[in-house]
Every structure is written in structure tokens, then in C-alpha cells.
Write an enzyme that holds these catalytic residues in place. Sequence first.
Site, PDB file in Angstrom:
ATOM      1  CG  HIS A  37      32.698   3.262 101.363  1.00  0.00           C
ATOM      2  ND1 HIS A  37      31.403   3.261 101.819  1.00  0.00           N
ATOM      3  CD2 HIS A  37      32.726   4.106 100.302  1.00  0.00           C
ATOM      4  CE1 HIS A  37      30.672   4.093 101.079  1.00  0.00           C
ATOM      5  NE2 HIS A  37      31.451   4.610 100.149  1.00  0.00           N
ATOM      6  CD  GLN A  61      28.863  13.569  93.973  1.00  0.00           C
ATOM      7  OE1 GLN A  61      29.998  13.992  94.173  1.00  0.00           O
ATOM      8  NE2 GLN A  61      28.604  12.275  93.902  1.00  0.00           N
ATOM      9  CD  GLN A 154      32.130   8.215  91.313  1.00  0.00           C
ATOM     10  OE1 GLN A 154      31.285   9.055  91.558  1.00  0.00           O
ATOM     11  NE2 GLN A 154      32.554   7.360  92.230  1.00  0.00           N
TER      12      GLN A 154
HETATM   13  O1  PAF Z   1      31.391   7.793  94.746  1.00  0.00           O
HETATM   14  C1  PAF Z   1      31.249   8.719  95.581  1.00  0.00           C
HETATM   15  O2  PAF Z   1      31.049   8.475  96.776  1.00  0.00           O
HETATM   16  C2  PAF Z   1      31.335  10.159  95.114  1.00  0.00           C
HETATM   17  O3  PAF Z   1      30.780  10.316  93.846  1.00  0.00           O
HETATM   18  C3  PAF Z   1      32.761  10.718  95.154  1.00  0.00           C
HETATM   19  C4  PAF Z   1      33.686  10.006  94.188  1.00  0.00           C
HETATM   20  C5  PAF Z   1      33.322  10.616  96.568  1.00  0.00           C
HETATM   21  C6  PAF Z   1      32.746  12.203  94.755  1.00  0.00           C
HETATM   22  O4  PAF Z   1      31.936  12.939  95.605  1.00  0.00           O
END
Ligand code: PAF
Length: 283
Positions: A37, A61, A154
Site C-alpha cells: 500500500h 466483496q 481486480q
Molecule cells: O484491493 C482491495 O483492498 C479492495 O478489493 C478494494 C479495491 C479496496 C475494494 O474494496
Amino acid sequence: MELVHTIAEVRARHDAARAAGRVVGLVPTMGFLHDGHRSLMIAAGAECGFVTVTIFVNPLQFGPNEDLDAYPRDLEGDLKLAEGAGVDLVFAPTVAEMYPDGAVATSVRVNGLADQLEGASRPGHFDGVATVVAKLFSIAGACRAYFGEKDYQQLQIVTRMARDLSIPVQVIGCPTIREPHGLARSSRNAYLDGVERQAAGVLKRALDAGVGAIDAGERATDAVEARMAEVIAGEPRAALDYARVVDASSLERRDVLHGTVRLLIAARVGAARLIDNVGAQAG
Ligand code: PAF
């Protein structure tokens, strides 16, 4: 750095930043932040005048048998990491702020891209991701949004979703950050003990073996996937979910490899289900 919890506050800060001529950089996360991150925040800071990190563990999710309640959380640690990375704003909404009516009546689905790989193993997962990211993009307004390549499927899905819906957000993919033995940084690594963490390096070794086979001229998709599976089978603590080679943009699997491809793998190590991927050129 400022911490806010409401959509109205984010909109006000972003409007003010844009009015002052600053480009907004958005880093959507579910918290429990790590070096992966941090690299997204640093990339955003290098290209944008105002950086916002969102921290929201999105219930949409997670499947019924998944780790929503157990998902690791550490807001205090997250704020320290974000501040150290030069972030301007952290948006940490409650579930009620994001979904005031409880269940959403509107869901975003990216057909095709969402069905295979993680989509096949985790039905509904990518609808939840696409829906919350569409909301976050709508809240943030025009901006650049930074996502890790570690979640490659994603990344393709949110890129396609923003393009299909003409959302004024430019999606930027950033390289996976790894531990020295190859394990991709992930919040779910918190589920691994020391021995499992070492064992989990097998995912990257399997991907490297697949790339090695392609580089050596192998073009049969089955053979490359079998090579990856063989490496995973050599690690008793790992159980393979899938090892696939697909077209890097459409994520379609073809019997014979050509062009730019992506090797993707998912495996369980202890209590953690881990995913990883790398790119390769097949002629
Ligand atoms: O990758 C993640 O942490 C999550 O899937 C996201 C993109 C923040 C969506 O909740």
C-alpha cells in the site's frame, strides 16, 4: 494529514484541492496497510498534489464463508503508515455511511472479466469490488486511482468498469511489492505463522517456473500450468486452488500461448488463501 468519516467531507476536500489546481490521487484499500500500500501512496504522491487513502473493509466483496469478521484491522497503525507516506486525507467510513440502506439495490458487474479465476472460486466477489470501487470513484470525483498489480484481475476489472461507465478516473496499476523470498505483500499474510510465511514463497517460485518454461519456448498452456502446479505440489504446506496462464488483457485462456500473457496462481497456505501473478511474453 486529516482523518474523515463522511462522504460529504471527502467531496468537500477534493473539490477544494481541484479548485486549487491540485490533481487528486486516490488509493482505495481495506486497511491493515503494508509496504505494498505504501508503494501506491508514494506513486500517488509523486504524480498528484493531493493524496487520499480510503480504508473500508467492504462487506459486499466477502462471501458467506469468508473472513469478513476476522479480516485484520489496525486503524492506528494505518494512520501512522499513511502519514509517513505523505498522505493528505484518510477516508475511513462506517458500513452505514457507505450503505445507508443496508443491502444495495444497485450492483456493478463487469461481465466476462469477473467470471473466471478468483471469480470462479469466490462467486460475487468482483461484483462487490466493482460496486464499492464505483462508489469510491463517484465520491472522489475526477482523479487518478492507484491499484496494485498483485490483484491483477481486480485491476483489469476496475479499469474496464471506469472506462465502460465513463467515470473520470484514470486507473493506474503499480508493481507488486515482495518479501525477499518472493512472497507478495498482502494483508492476509497476517494469517501466516513464521514457517508458513517461508513456505508461501512457493507461489512466486511456481510463477517463475512457469515464466521459465515460456521463455524456454513452451507454448502449450496446459504444460506451463502443469509446471506451476508441480512446484506447488513440492511444498507440503501449500494446496493449489488454480494455476492459469491467460491473455493479459481479456483474461481469456487459450490452448496455445501467444502475445502478452499473465500467469496467475491461488493457493492455500495454512489458514490463508493467497494469490499472486506475473507477466510474460509468449512470442
Ligand atoms: O484491493 C482491495 O483492498 C479492495 O478489493 C478494494 C479495491 C479496496 C475494494 O474494496
